[in-house]
Design an enzyme around this catalytic site. Structure first.
Site, PDB file in Angstrom:
ATOM      1  N   ILE A  18     -18.681 -59.085  12.642  1.00 31.36           N
ATOM      2  CA  ILE A  18     -17.598 -59.053  11.649  1.00 31.36           C
ATOM      3  C   ILE A  18     -17.706 -60.273  10.725  1.00 31.36           C
ATOM      4  O   ILE A  18     -17.592 -60.156   9.502  1.00 31.36           O
ATOM      5  CB  ILE A  18     -16.216 -58.989  12.347  1.00 31.36           C
ATOM      6  CG1 ILE A  18     -16.109 -57.662  13.120  1.00 31.36           C
ATOM      7  CG2 ILE A  18     -15.090 -59.127  11.339  1.00 31.36           C
ATOM      8  CD1 ILE A  18     -14.882 -57.529  14.009  1.00 31.36           C
ATOM      9  N   GLN A  82     -13.021 -65.845  13.559  1.00 27.30           N
ATOM     10  CA  GLN A  82     -13.605 -64.684  14.253  1.00 27.30           C
ATOM     11  C   GLN A  82     -14.307 -65.089  15.544  1.00 27.30           C
ATOM     12  O   GLN A  82     -14.598 -64.242  16.386  1.00 27.30           O
ATOM     13  CB  GLN A  82     -14.653 -63.977  13.350  1.00 27.30           C
ATOM     14  CG  GLN A  82     -14.203 -63.713  11.933  1.00 27.30           C
ATOM     15  CD  GLN A  82     -12.976 -62.833  11.851  1.00 27.30           C
ATOM     16  OE1 GLN A  82     -12.925 -61.778  12.481  1.00 27.30           O
ATOM     17  NE2 GLN A  82     -11.976 -63.255  11.090  1.00 27.30           N
ATOM     18  N   TYR A 150     -10.193 -60.737  29.071  1.00 23.79           N
ATOM     19  CA  TYR A 150     -10.358 -60.761  27.604  1.00 23.79           C
ATOM     20  C   TYR A 150      -9.025 -60.480  26.922  1.00 23.79           C
ATOM     21  O   TYR A 150      -8.616 -61.184  25.991  1.00 23.79           O
ATOM     22  CB  TYR A 150     -11.401 -59.721  27.181  1.00 23.79           C
ATOM     23  CG  TYR A 150     -11.496 -59.517  25.681  1.00 23.79           C
ATOM     24  CD1 TYR A 150     -12.095 -60.476  24.865  1.00 23.79           C
ATOM     25  CD2 TYR A 150     -10.980 -58.366  25.074  1.00 23.79           C
ATOM     26  CE1 TYR A 150     -12.166 -60.291  23.484  1.00 23.79           C
ATOM     27  CE2 TYR A 150     -11.051 -58.177  23.708  1.00 23.79           C
ATOM     28  CZ  TYR A 150     -11.645 -59.140  22.908  1.00 23.79           C
ATOM     29  OH  TYR A 150     -11.721 -58.960  21.542  1.00 23.79           O
ATOM     30  N   VAL A 194     -20.038 -49.695  21.880  1.00 23.31           N
ATOM     31  CA  VAL A 194     -20.487 -48.333  22.123  1.00 23.31           C
ATOM     32  C   VAL A 194     -21.241 -47.720  20.921  1.00 23.31           C
ATOM     33  O   VAL A 194     -22.275 -47.066  21.115  1.00 23.31           O
ATOM     34  CB  VAL A 194     -19.293 -47.466  22.596  1.00 23.31           C
ATOM     35  CG1 VAL A 194     -18.234 -47.291  21.529  1.00 23.31           C
ATOM     36  CG2 VAL A 194     -19.744 -46.124  23.085  1.00 23.31           C
ATOM     37  N   ASP A 288     -10.711 -50.330  30.999  1.00 21.96           N
ATOM     38  CA  ASP A 288     -10.686 -49.507  29.777  1.00 21.96           C
ATOM     39  C   ASP A 288      -9.373 -48.736  29.706  1.00 21.96           C
ATOM     40  O   ASP A 288      -8.946 -48.141  30.697  1.00 21.96           O
ATOM     41  CB  ASP A 288     -11.831 -48.484  29.799  1.00 21.96           C
ATOM     42  CG  ASP A 288     -13.099 -49.042  29.187  1.00 21.96           C
ATOM     43  OD1 ASP A 288     -13.038 -50.144  28.604  1.00 21.96           O
ATOM     44  OD2 ASP A 288     -14.150 -48.373  29.291  1.00 21.96           O
TER      45      ASP A 288
HETATM   46  P1  NAD Z   1     -19.675 -60.992  17.646  1.00 22.72           P
HETATM   47  O1  NAD Z   1     -20.014 -61.342  19.056  1.00 22.72           O
HETATM   48  O2  NAD Z   1     -20.668 -60.268  16.843  1.00 22.72           O
HETATM   49  O3  NAD Z   1     -19.198 -62.291  16.852  1.00 22.72           O
HETATM   50  C1  NAD Z   1     -18.605 -63.403  17.459  1.00 22.72           C
HETATM   51  C2  NAD Z   1     -19.264 -64.636  16.885  1.00 22.72           C
HETATM   52  O4  NAD Z   1     -18.631 -65.793  17.447  1.00 22.72           O
HETATM   53  C3  NAD Z   1     -20.746 -64.735  17.204  1.00 22.72           C
HETATM   54  O5  NAD Z   1     -21.483 -65.039  16.051  1.00 22.72           O
HETATM   55  C4  NAD Z   1     -20.832 -65.854  18.218  1.00 22.72           C
HETATM   56  O6  NAD Z   1     -22.072 -66.543  18.221  1.00 22.72           O
HETATM   57  C5  NAD Z   1     -19.662 -66.727  17.785  1.00 22.72           C
HETATM   58  N1  NAD Z   1     -19.195 -67.591  18.865  1.00 22.72           N
HETATM   59  C6  NAD Z   1     -18.998 -67.243  20.165  1.00 22.72           C
HETATM   60  N2  NAD Z   1     -18.636 -68.316  20.867  1.00 22.72           N
HETATM   61  C7  NAD Z   1     -18.584 -69.367  20.003  1.00 22.72           C
HETATM   62  C8  NAD Z   1     -18.289 -70.730  20.140  1.00 22.72           C
HETATM   63  N3  NAD Z   1     -17.959 -71.270  21.348  1.00 22.72           N
HETATM   64  N4  NAD Z   1     -18.348 -71.531  19.047  1.00 22.72           N
HETATM   65  C9  NAD Z   1     -18.712 -71.016  17.838  1.00 22.72           C
HETATM   66  N5  NAD Z   1     -19.008 -69.716  17.655  1.00 22.72           N
HETATM   67  C10 NAD Z   1     -18.947 -68.903  18.723  1.00 22.72           C
HETATM   68  O7  NAD Z   1     -18.300 -60.154  17.748  1.00 22.72           O
HETATM   69  P2  NAD Z   1     -17.481 -59.380  16.613  1.00 22.72           P
HETATM   70  O8  NAD Z   1     -17.431 -57.969  17.025  1.00 22.72           O
HETATM   71  O9  NAD Z   1     -17.965 -59.747  15.263  1.00 22.72           O
HETATM   72  O10 NAD Z   1     -16.032 -59.983  16.866  1.00 22.72           O
HETATM   73  C11 NAD Z   1     -15.444 -60.939  16.006  1.00 22.72           C
HETATM   74  C12 NAD Z   1     -14.014 -61.191  16.463  1.00 22.72           C
HETATM   75  O11 NAD Z   1     -13.272 -59.967  16.418  1.00 22.72           O
HETATM   76  C13 NAD Z   1     -13.894 -61.678  17.887  1.00 22.72           C
HETATM   77  O12 NAD Z   1     -12.822 -62.623  17.929  1.00 22.72           O
HETATM   78  C14 NAD Z   1     -13.519 -60.455  18.678  1.00 22.72           C
HETATM   79  O13 NAD Z   1     -12.801 -60.764  19.859  1.00 22.72           O
HETATM   80  C15 NAD Z   1     -12.646 -59.743  17.664  1.00 22.72           C
HETATM   81  N6  NAD Z   1     -12.543 -58.295  17.879  1.00 22.72           N
HETATM   82  C16 NAD Z   1     -13.624 -57.493  17.659  1.00 22.72           C
HETATM   83  C17 NAD Z   1     -13.505 -56.125  17.845  1.00 22.72           C
HETATM   84  C18 NAD Z   1     -14.668 -55.195  17.600  1.00 22.72           C
HETATM   85  O14 NAD Z   1     -14.477 -53.985  17.767  1.00 22.72           O
HETATM   86  N7  NAD Z   1     -15.828 -55.668  17.209  1.00 22.72           N
HETATM   87  C19 NAD Z   1     -12.281 -55.570  18.280  1.00 22.72           C
HETATM   88  C20 NAD Z   1     -11.203 -56.429  18.497  1.00 22.72           C
HETATM   89  C21 NAD Z   1     -11.330 -57.787  18.265  1.00 22.72           C
END
Ligand code: NAD
Length: 328
Positions: A18, A82, A150, A194, A288
């Protein structure tokens, strides 16, 4: 690096799925963009094309380290937070690390943002906060008990954000993302989401493995809808629209069986044999929730949200991207 009269946005987790899409969008809109990432689950190749851009700055650092957070928020107007460790199963296998990153890291970012007097802190919340509530559609103020470590961390984020708004006057907006998908989403690893996982399996003529009978449903949300909400949250001038949380979804329910059918249809344009790949079914997964469907009324009313991509429309774009970029 900062150019005068330009708005500067810090995107934590900017090398992830994201975050990298947000970086691209705001760079194209000529904002200054700072990306803070430790590449735990994100990738350098997601931000490689931005490095040449003078409006982009990459900080390799960890949100668990307050100094990295303080360094990153210098001169920043808006934070789009994010960075986190996603995945329910990951948090079940290693709750302590998920907590460190998602709770301590989040709190560090709030403290750094408060002290740097940024304009607004917009953060990735999650539909997992609805927990065991069976009410459908999900409305922002009716939540259940969390079903995983989580989910606890994402709920705690909301509680902290509210306290920082009330106690220190930091403007915050939480965006409860619902099953986001699109380009740059990582298909690899034990904790892959998924859609990219199934796309890769189908592209390789392997059977996607569904947990359960495939009748669980989700509100699959294309990345462009998520970008729209981040921009609306950043730009709103309505004081009643801030210091709260919003669902970010399309507002439609699709079962996993629907999803696989749609993926097969879209991928068979590139290779007709994909239509013949059979699905395998296994046991349901702990943590889930059976069904998820968002009400997006609050986002529409308060922020003027108008999502442009249904699951189907988003899948056309995503499948094309995976085929062109990741087909081996
Ligand atoms: P992603 O894993 O692709 O991105 C997360 C990013 O955070 C990664 O680049 C990772 O390297 C970085 N990161 C992790 N730990 C870190 C740290 N300690 N310091 C600095 N950077 C760190 O995941 P995503 O799907 O892009 O999710 C982004 C956000 O959206 C997250 O907070 C996730 O919980 C939330 N989210 C995502 C979804 C989804 O469907 N993808 C749904 C609900 C919430």
């Amino acid at each position: 690096m900062k150019l005068k009269n330009k708005i500067t946005i810090l995107i934590t987790g900017g090398a992830g799925f994201i975050g990298s899409n947000l970086c691209e969008y705001f760079l194209n809109k000529d904002y200054n963009v700072i990306c803070l990432d430790n590449f735990a689950t994100g990738h350098k190749h997601n931000v490689e094309t931005f490095i040449e851009n003078n409006n982009f700055k990459l900080i390799e650092g960890d949100i668990r380290n307050i100094d990295d957070c303080r360094k990153s928020v210098q001169g920043v107007d808006y934070v789009l937070h994010q960075a986190a460790l996603g995945s329910v199963p990951r948090s079940i296998n290693d709750p302590a690390t998920t907590n460190d990153v998602n709770v301590t890291g989040f709190l560090n970012m709030l403290i750094a943002s408060r002290d740097a007097k940024i304009k607004r802190f917009i953060y990735a919340a999650s539909s997992s906060t609805y927990g065991d509530s069976e009410a459908l559609p999900k409305v922002e103020d009716v939540i259940g008990k969390p079903l995983s470590p989580y989910a606890i961390t994402k709920y705690v984020n909301e509680l902290y954000a509210e306290i920082f708004s009330n106690t220190y006057g930091l403007e915050t907006i939480g965006l409860r993302y619902f099953n986001v998908f699109g380009k740059n989403q990582d298909p690899n690893g034990a904790y892959a989401a998924v859609i990219p996982k199934f796309v890769m399996q189908l592209m390789n003529l392997e059977s996607p493995k569904i947990n359960g009978d495939g009748n669980y449903s989700r509100d699959f949300t294309y990345i462009d809808n998520v970008i729209q909400m981040n921009e609306l949250a950043m730009n709103t001038k309505n004081n009643e629209a801030i210091n709260t949380v919003y669902n970010v979804a399309y507002g439609d329910q699709n079962t996993l069986n629907n999803l696989v059918e749609s993926l097969k249809n879209n991928l068979s344009i590139y290779n007709p044999s994909i239509m013949n790949v059979e699905v395998e079914y296994g046991p349901n997964r702990i943590g889930d929730i059976p069904h998820s469907l968002a009400s997006i009324d609050k986002a529409k009313k308060m922020l003027g949200y108008n999502p442009q991509f249904s699951m189907e429309q988003g899948l056309i774009e995503s499948v094309k991207w995976y085929w062109e970029n990741l087909k081996r």
